[in-house]
Design a protein around this motif. Structure first.
Motif: not given
Length: 258
Positions: A242-258
């Protein structure tokens, strides 16, 4: 994309940089599974780095891919040694000053151990994909089935394309250890309360190697800085299934941190 080797304590490890060399921000450090290597991440590191605008590094541990072989059998503490002794040297050698650890399965367990002992504060966040913190009957069953597929089916041939001469070292170094009597009581939960950085804990809802109790234990052990998701229609490799779902979840998690 640059492929090269680094030497850690006399052992040659293959590694690859991905993403734009000029990218600012923390480096994504990809830690592979118990049968993985640089190549078996396939295109996921490039896709994730592009989605986040970050640079990443992928490497194969000793005994995997095109890295040097390692001695067998592995001790029950082999993940501890990778996390506390090898990984810090890899990050030093690569010049990584700020890191986000992206760990799959065994690599996720390594990420958890390393983050718990990161006194220097180099790790800014961690993402685990199907990480384990204790052994389960489901894990043992899946690993036994993998052994059958390796010894009587086509799994050995499929893995040999990626591990070459390391294929038996990679498989039995993982399989023998997880099936050993000394690994029955293997448990990493004592490390979790020392993790203070944000953590995203992902697992496929149909993971054949671990139950949702793994996710619940990790989140409970880390506390308020951890979040999680079970990904539907997904087994042990969310980044491939599920690469698209996985990328979206990681992006949502990391964007506020980077």
């Amino acid at each position: 994309m640059v492929e090269d080797y680094m030497v850690i304590d006399g052992t040659r490890l293959e590694y690859r940089w991905v993403g734009e060399a000029e990218a600012e921000g923390p480096v994504l450090v990809f830690l592979h599974e118990g049968l993985g290597c640089v190549a078996l991440w396939r295109g996921f590191p490039e896709v994730l780095c592009q989605a986040l605008g970050l640079r990443g590094i992928v490497y194969s541990r000793a005994g995997y891919g095109r890295s040097d072989a390692c001695a067998l059998p592995r001790p029950p503490t082999y993940l501890h040694a990778e996390a506390l002794e090898v990984l810090p040297r890899v990050l030093d050698r690569a010049g990584v000053q700020e890191a986000v650890l992206i760990g799959h399965s065994d690599g996720g367990s390594i990420a958890l151990i390393h983050a718990s002992a990161d006194a220097a504060g180099r790790v800014k966040a961690i993402v685990t994909l199907a990480a384990h913190v204790f052994n389960e009957e489901l894990s043992i069953q899946g690993i036994r089935e993998a052994r059958e597929a390796f010894e009587t089916g086509d799994l050995r041939d499929r893995l040999e394309k990626y591990h070459g001469a390391n294929v038996d070292c990679a498989f039995y170094g993982w399989n023998d250890t997880w099936l050993s009597a000394g690994f029955r009581d293997w448990n990493l939960e004592a490390f979790l309360p020392d993790i203070e950085v944000p953590a995203l804990i992902l697992q496929g809802a149909e993971d054949q190697y671990g139950t949702p109790f793994q996710v619940a234990a990790i989140v409970a052990g880390i506390g308020f800085s951890a979040s999680s998701a079970l990904i539907p229609d997904c087994g042990h490799a969310p980044h491939l299934e599920q690469p698209e779902v996985t990328v979206a979840l990681i992006r949502e998690f990391l964007q506020p941190l980077i």
